[in-house]
Design an enzyme around this catalytic site. Structure first.
Site, PDB file in Angstrom:
ATOM      1  N   GLU A   1       0.801  -1.214   0.000  1.00  0.00           N
ATOM      2  CA  GLU A   1       0.000   0.000   0.000  1.00  0.00           C
ATOM      3  C   GLU A   1       0.850   1.289   0.000  1.00  0.00           C
ATOM      4  O   GLU A   1       0.781   2.094   0.952  1.00  0.00           O
ATOM      5  CB  GLU A   1      -0.953  -0.009   1.192  1.00  0.00           C
TER       6      GLU A   1
ATOM      7  N   GLU B   1      -5.214  -8.724   0.833  1.00  0.00           N
ATOM      8  CA  GLU B   1      -5.939  -8.346   2.050  1.00  0.00           C
ATOM      9  C   GLU B   1      -7.406  -8.094   1.744  1.00  0.00           C
ATOM     10  O   GLU B   1      -7.727  -7.436   0.771  1.00  0.00           O
ATOM     11  CB  GLU B   1      -5.376  -7.069   2.697  1.00  0.00           C
TER      12      GLU B   1
HETATM   13  N1  LIG Z   1      -7.028  -0.218   8.305  1.00  0.00           N
HETATM   14  N2  LIG Z   1      -6.915  -1.241   8.183  1.00  0.00           N
HETATM   15  C1  LIG Z   1      -6.767  -2.620   8.034  1.00  0.00           C
HETATM   16  C2  LIG Z   1      -5.512  -2.984   7.185  1.00  0.00           C
HETATM   17  C3  LIG Z   1      -4.221  -2.613   7.907  1.00  0.00           C
HETATM   18  O1  LIG Z   1      -4.193  -3.220   9.196  1.00  0.00           O
HETATM   19  C4  LIG Z   1      -3.088  -3.135   7.045  1.00  0.00           C
HETATM   20  O2  LIG Z   1      -1.825  -3.001   7.708  1.00  0.00           O
HETATM   21  C5  LIG Z   1      -3.009  -2.358   5.738  1.00  0.00           C
HETATM   22  O3  LIG Z   1      -2.197  -3.087   4.828  1.00  0.00           O
HETATM   23  C6  LIG Z   1      -4.391  -2.096   5.130  1.00  0.00           C
HETATM   24  O4  LIG Z   1      -5.116  -1.071   5.687  1.00  0.00           O
HETATM   25  C7  LIG Z   1      -5.588  -2.289   5.847  1.00  0.00           C
END
Ligand SMILES: N#[N+]C[C@@H]1[C@@H](O)[C@H](O)[C@@H](O)[C@@H]2O[C@H]12
Length: 459
Positions: A179, A367
């Site tokens: 991300e 995810e």
């Molecule tokens: N907020 N939320 C949950 C989840 C987060 O915990 C993850 O680390 C990220 O990759 C993505 O944003 C999603």
């Protein structure tokens, strides 16, 4: 991870929605969110160690110091995955655990941990899928400018080579970034995430250097022998009647990453709109060729669509620089504990769009999941909301496959309740409940249901 090339299959069998043979079922986590052991065995500080200690930045001052203590409890967590029948486990490597200063000396005890984790997974019949960067930049590099400094991209590639050099004989699938939109626009443009900077121009510079780091890391991984390399993007369909609004948000959320990586160019409309913030001088000759080095898979993190509308006088959303006059969060749908709308159709739309607009790159859902306020009752967690969310989204993924999307797998977010960044531990995404006081793990009803789906390869 087998990447079945099979495309034609009958997905409906006696009422069960079957997924393709070889479809990869698993779960995902990230180092800073679950490992704890923040100062153990030579780990250096990351920007999230700094940010979480900055008053007011993280709910109730929560930090990742202990988290789920996965650093010490990983055998138990691997055993839970084995007992659930999971085929794959996506985890991130903590860069400051391998290189405490982000460059230079390697910490052998950091490497040893991931050695042990990978061997534990393989011993349980679980395929490891590595994320090299899930937001925990070594603080020493941030002190030198972090992702606004072009040099960080080169350091990232060096770190990628170190990690693959030690684990590449047993880990086949590598993703570079998780991300980058969050790293850039939550971390540098709006101050919501670490390192807590809030200047749109920094968000665009960070975007470019993150992407450059991805491209250089792909090169380094290939040179080290990697054969399955990708990137994970958080993508969302943008819904709304106003074309100008939806195009602007789609450009900043999706195309600013998809186009450089998969087409070798920044979207012209995004470049032009951003000129009020940046002159893009950080882009140098050859960068886009590096960034668009071919990849073998695209990781898709999907949670919900963005629903927007034009609204005169609306101030800019800081995570979307230049979005004055656009209202966000307008979905009329049930919400999760994050306030996010539950709209599974968005996943079908997204996967089909990717297949249409960016053909030729296999997809894997890296995810998908939901936060709900869970309660342990007599040793059980009846998380009906999360189970329903997952059921709906798996049906949506299945519909996309039927529509021709080349989807190879699904990794639920998350295996464990964990440190949810600025929300701290108050938001629970896990299919396994964690009592942070005792570190007791309790598989929720959603985990037991997911286990049946995995074993049936279908719903
Ligand atoms: N907020 N939320 C949950 C989840 C987060 O915990 C993850 O680390 C990220 O990759 C993505 O944003 C999603």
């Amino acid at each position: 991870m087998t990447m079945s090339a099979e495309k034609s299959y009958d997905l409906r069998d006696s009422g069960v929605l079957r997924f393709p043979e070889g479809f990869v079922w698993g779960a995902a986590t990230a180092a800073y969110q679950i490992e704890g052991a923040a100062r153990d065995d030579g780990r250096g500080p990351s920007i999230w160690d700094t940010f979480s200690r900055t008053p007011g930045k993280v709910y109730s001052g929560h930090t990742g110091d202990v988290a789920c203590d996965h650093y010490h409890r990983y055998p138990e967590d691997v055993a839970i995955m084995r007992d659930l029948g999971l085929a794959a486990y996506r985890f991130s490597i903590s860069w400051p655990r391998l290189q405490p200063d982000g460059s230079g000396p390697v910490n052998p005890r950091g490497l040893d941990f991931y050695d042990r984790l990978v061997d534990e997974l393989l011993g349980a019949g679980i395929t490891p899928i590595v994320t090299l960067y899930h937001w925990d930049l070594p603080q020493t590099l941030e002190d030198l400018g972090g992702w606004t400094n072009r040099e960080t991209a080169a350091h990232f590639a060096d770190y990628a080579a170190i990690a693959h050099g030690r684990l590449g004989d047993r880990v086949e699938t590598w993703t570079t970034l998780n991300e980058p939109w969050c790293s850039a626009f939550l971390g540098y443009a709006s101050g919501i995430h670490a390192p807590g900077l809030a200047e749109p121009a920094l968000g665009f510079a960070a975007t470019h250097h993150l992407l450059l780091g991805h491209g250089l890391a792909v090169q380094a991984l290939r040179a080290s022998g990697a054969t399955k390399v990708g990137i994970t993007l958080n993508l969302a369909p943008v819904l709304g009647d106003d074309v100008a609004a939806t195009e602007l948000v789609d450009g900043l959320q999706n195309r600013i990453f998809l186009d450089p990586v998969l087409r070798g160019e920044y979207p012209a409309d995004v470049v032009e709109r951003a000129r009020r913030f940046t002159d893009w001088s950080f882009v140098r000759d050859g960068d886009l060729e590096t960034i668009s080095r071919p990849i073998d898979l695209l990781g898709v993190n999907y949670y919900h669509p963005q629903t927007v509308a034009a609204r005169t006088g609306e101030p800019a959303n800081p995570v979307y620089p230049g979005s004055e006059g656009i209202a966000f969060g307008l979905a009329d749908a049930p919400k999760t504990a994050m306030g996010w709308p539950v709209q599974p159709f968005g996943l079908t739309d997204l996967l089909l769009r990717l297949s249409r607009d960016y053909p030729g790159t296999p997809l894997i859902i890296t995810e998908n999941g939901a936060a709900y306020d869970d309660v342990v009752e007599d040793g059980e967690v009846h998380d009906v909301g999360r189970l329903s969310y997952l059921d709906g989204h798996l049906r949506a993924a299945h519909a996309a496959i039927e529509g021709g999307a080349d989807l190879r797998g699904y990794l639920v977010w998350s295996l464990l309740d964990n440190f949810e960044w600025a929300e701290g531990y108050r938001k629970r995404f896990g299919v396994v409940h964690v009592d942070y006081g005792t570190q007791r793990r309790t598989p929720k009803d959603s985990a037991l249901w997911y286990s049946k789906v995995v074993r049936r390869n279908g719903l």
